[in-house]
Design a protein around this motif. Sequence first.
Motif, PDB file in Angstrom:
ATOM      1  N   ALA A  50       0.831  -1.210   0.000  1.00 57.34           N
ATOM      2  CA  ALA A  50       0.000   0.000   0.000  1.00 57.34           C
ATOM      3  C   ALA A  50       0.861   1.255   0.000  1.00 57.34           C
ATOM      4  N   ALA A  51       1.937   1.229   0.778  1.00 53.94           N
ATOM      5  CA  ALA A  51       2.783   2.412   0.903  1.00 53.94           C
ATOM      6  C   ALA A  51       3.667   2.632  -0.316  1.00 53.94           C
ATOM      7  N   LYS A  52       4.183   1.540  -0.889  1.00 53.36           N
ATOM      8  CA  LYS A  52       5.219   1.668  -1.898  1.00 53.36           C
ATOM      9  C   LYS A  52       4.765   1.419  -3.341  1.00 53.36           C
ATOM     10  N   LEU A  53       3.619   0.747  -3.520  1.00 51.77           N
ATOM     11  CA  LEU A  53       3.168   0.426  -4.880  1.00 51.77           C
ATOM     12  C   LEU A  53       1.758   0.919  -5.137  1.00 51.77           C
ATOM     13  N   PHE A  54       0.802   0.379  -4.425  1.00 51.64           N
ATOM     14  CA  PHE A  54      -0.590   0.718  -4.712  1.00 51.64           C
ATOM     15  C   PHE A  54      -0.912   2.168  -4.394  1.00 51.64           C
ATOM     16  N   GLY A  55      -0.401   2.669  -3.282  1.00 49.74           N
ATOM     17  CA  GLY A  55      -0.653   4.066  -2.914  1.00 49.74           C
ATOM     18  C   GLY A  55      -0.201   5.040  -3.985  1.00 49.74           C
ATOM     19  N   PRO A  56       1.065   4.957  -4.416  1.00 51.09           N
ATOM     20  CA  PRO A  56       1.524   5.869  -5.478  1.00 51.09           C
ATOM     21  C   PRO A  56       0.730   5.750  -6.782  1.00 51.09           C
ATOM     22  N   LEU A  57       0.160   4.559  -7.049  1.00 53.20           N
ATOM     23  CA  LEU A  57      -0.641   4.375  -8.260  1.00 53.20           C
ATOM     24  C   LEU A  57      -2.092   4.826  -8.087  1.00 53.20           C
ATOM     25  N   GLY A  58      -2.441   5.237  -6.882  1.00 55.18           N
ATOM     26  CA  GLY A  58      -3.814   5.651  -6.635  1.00 55.18           C
ATOM     27  C   GLY A  58      -4.781   4.497  -6.530  1.00 55.18           C
ATOM     28  N   ILE A  59      -4.281   3.333  -6.149  1.00 52.45           N
ATOM     29  CA  ILE A  59      -5.133   2.157  -5.949  1.00 52.45           C
ATOM     30  C   ILE A  59      -5.454   2.066  -4.462  1.00 52.45           C
ATOM     31  N   ALA A  60      -6.700   2.328  -4.120  1.00 54.26           N
ATOM     32  CA  ALA A  60      -7.091   2.382  -2.708  1.00 54.26           C
ATOM     33  C   ALA A  60      -7.092   0.995  -2.083  1.00 54.26           C
ATOM     34  N   SER A  61      -6.776   0.940  -0.796  1.00 55.05           N
ATOM     35  CA  SER A  61      -6.780  -0.339  -0.079  1.00 55.05           C
ATOM     36  C   SER A  61      -8.166  -0.959  -0.058  1.00 55.05           C
ATOM     37  N   THR A  62      -9.202  -0.127  -0.191  1.00 56.44           N
ATOM     38  CA  THR A  62     -10.571  -0.643  -0.225  1.00 56.44           C
ATOM     39  C   THR A  62     -10.926  -1.256  -1.570  1.00 56.44           C
ATOM     40  N   SER A  63     -10.045  -1.072  -2.574  1.00 55.11           N
ATOM     41  CA  SER A  63     -10.319  -1.569  -3.921  1.00 55.11           C
ATOM     42  C   SER A  63      -9.651  -2.908  -4.205  1.00 55.11           C
ATOM     43  N   LEU A  64      -8.998  -3.488  -3.203  1.00 52.26           N
ATOM     44  CA  LEU A  64      -8.286  -4.736  -3.426  1.00 52.26           C
ATOM     45  C   LEU A  64      -8.367  -5.605  -2.190  1.00 52.26           C
ATOM     46  N   ARG A  65      -7.987  -6.873  -2.369  1.00 54.01           N
ATOM     47  CA  ARG A  65      -7.930  -7.785  -1.230  1.00 54.01           C
ATOM     48  C   ARG A  65      -6.855  -8.833  -1.467  1.00 54.01           C
ATOM     49  N   TRP A  66      -5.962  -8.976  -0.495  1.00 52.03           N
ATOM     50  CA  TRP A  66      -4.973 -10.041  -0.515  1.00 52.03           C
ATOM     51  C   TRP A  66      -5.560 -11.301   0.098  1.00 52.03           C
ATOM     52  N   ALA A  67      -5.102 -12.457  -0.346  1.00 50.90           N
ATOM     53  CA  ALA A  67      -5.405 -13.716   0.326  1.00 50.90           C
ATOM     54  C   ALA A  67      -4.312 -13.964   1.362  1.00 50.90           C
ATOM     55  N   ASP A  68      -4.591 -14.848   2.332  1.00 50.97           N
ATOM     56  CA  ASP A  68      -3.592 -15.105   3.368  1.00 50.97           C
ATOM     57  C   ASP A  68      -3.570 -16.583   3.741  1.00 50.97           C
ATOM     58  N   TYR A  69      -2.678 -16.927   4.653  1.00 49.21           N
ATOM     59  CA  TYR A  69      -2.530 -18.315   5.114  1.00 49.21           C
ATOM     60  C   TYR A  69      -1.939 -18.295   6.521  1.00 49.21           C
ATOM     61  N   ASN A  70      -1.700 -19.478   7.077  1.00 48.17           N
ATOM     62  CA  ASN A  70      -1.127 -19.611   8.415  1.00 48.17           C
ATOM     63  C   ASN A  70      -1.964 -18.840   9.440  1.00 48.17           C
ATOM     64  N   ASN A  71      -3.260 -19.198   9.486  1.00 47.46           N
ATOM     65  CA  ASN A  71      -4.190 -18.555  10.423  1.00 47.46           C
ATOM     66  C   ASN A  71      -4.221 -17.043  10.234  1.00 47.46           C
ATOM     67  N   HIS A  72      -4.196 -16.619   8.981  1.00 47.99           N
ATOM     68  CA  HIS A  72      -4.314 -15.202   8.594  1.00 47.99           C
ATOM     69  C   HIS A  72      -3.112 -14.366   9.018  1.00 47.99           C
ATOM     70  N   THR A  73      -1.982 -14.993   9.317  1.00 49.10           N
ATOM     71  CA  THR A  73      -0.816 -14.234   9.756  1.00 49.10           C
ATOM     72  C   THR A  73       0.145 -13.888   8.622  1.00 49.10           C
ATOM     73  N   GLN A  74       0.028 -14.590   7.480  1.00 50.41           N
ATOM     74  CA  GLN A  74       0.935 -14.338   6.358  1.00 50.41           C
ATOM     75  C   GLN A  74       0.126 -14.114   5.076  1.00 50.41           C
ATOM     76  N   THR A  75       0.736 -13.406   4.143  1.00 48.48           N
ATOM     77  CA  THR A  75       0.059 -13.021   2.898  1.00 48.48           C
ATOM     78  C   THR A  75       0.473 -13.929   1.748  1.00 48.48           C
ATOM     79  N   ASP A  76      -0.501 -14.317   0.962  1.00 50.49           N
ATOM     80  CA  ASP A  76      -0.264 -15.163  -0.212  1.00 50.49           C
ATOM     81  C   ASP A  76       0.246 -14.295  -1.353  1.00 50.49           C
ATOM     82  N   THR A  77       1.550 -14.310  -1.572  1.00 52.91           N
ATOM     83  CA  THR A  77       2.148 -13.542  -2.664  1.00 52.91           C
ATOM     84  C   THR A  77       2.345 -14.396  -3.916  1.00 52.91           C
ATOM     85  N   GLY A  78       1.770 -15.599  -3.907  1.00 49.38           N
ATOM     86  CA  GLY A  78       1.843 -16.471  -5.071  1.00 49.38           C
ATOM     87  C   GLY A  78       0.568 -16.490  -5.883  1.00 49.38           C
TER      88      GLY A  78
END
Length: 372
Positions: free
Chosen positions: A223-251
């Motif tokens: 959000a700080a380094k990529l989406f924010g500068p592009l004007g992509i709001a955090s409310t406009s996207l959703r990451w998936a996660d794993y490990n009881n919601h503690t880690q983000t699925d970057t695959g």
Amino acid sequence: MCARIKLLTLIIMLAALVGCGGGGGGGSAPLQVPAPAGEQWTLVAPSEVGMDAALLNRSVSELPDPASHGLASMLVLRHGKPVLERYWNGYDKDTAHDLRSATKSITSLLVGIALDNQMLSSVNAPISDYLSAAYPGAPALKRDITLEHLLTMSSGLACNDWNDDSPGNENKMYKQSDWVQFILSLDSTYVPGLVNQYCTGGPVTLGRIMVEAGKQPIPSFAAAKLFGPLGIASTSLRWADYNNHTQTDTGGHIYLRPRDMSKIGQLVLQGGQWNGQQVISNAWVTRSTSRHGAFSRVGARGGYGYLWWLSKENYKTGQVDVIRADGNGGQYIFIVPALDLVAVFTGENYDSDKANLPFQLLTTYVLAAVQQ
């Protein structure tokens, strides 16, 4: 009518690689997001950017019915200006779509930003530099695997998503709690850097490396380094996660609106620059979208960069280089530097040859419509 029959025949006859990885088959529920305040998005006449309007419009008018083609969206931009935007099958401009493995290309951008900010030292750094504290004694950390090996899917680990029997196949990984621990426990089948094997666990591990290096969650960093500068709001996207919601699925499995996908493509097309700001270095864009290997699987179209696919597609009497993000079901960001063009597709054709329909639309209509 004849044109529609011909296009439908092309869909049926497609026999190339089915859209890549990122969670296997099955649909994903569309994600409705609030429309961003003050969004600037105005379609321009194709002639304004040197494109044949009639031919471009045929890309839509000659499609079979939506239930048959399975597309969710199609967007085309040239010279940074949108010239075509269409939605089908219940999707609209404010519906975020599951990108599946096209997420991996976003992960590549984040790695580049982490390197630009000296959060990561080098693509040649061993992954043990970042993961030894979190995973002491993990077998893979003793095998000289580097960040570049994960970026090119050449870690040598026994992980191949295209082989159901592979120990590291993504569907086996998803059944575990800590996916990175699972990947780091795999045996090796090759020396690192020797063979490209499509392995979703690699970019997932890159995500954990960035978390360990930067001491912040992936969504916050992005959000700080990529989406924010592009004007992509955090409310406009959703990451998936794993490990009881503690880690983000970057695959795989980030949800983005097609308009925001087009911003990712345009950022790469512009060498990492957006509205006068260098969001990511041009050196990284160039390096990550250069060929670093290829997959031996029949139908694996073209070469591979750092989590970006590379191919040559037909254009008039020759061919043109295309960079793309690629996800199961027909999720594509096509970037055509020589023509200053970006095309985005999303679809619901999971584990189907119909996921390759966007390639036909790209070459038969979109690229062919470029006049100057």
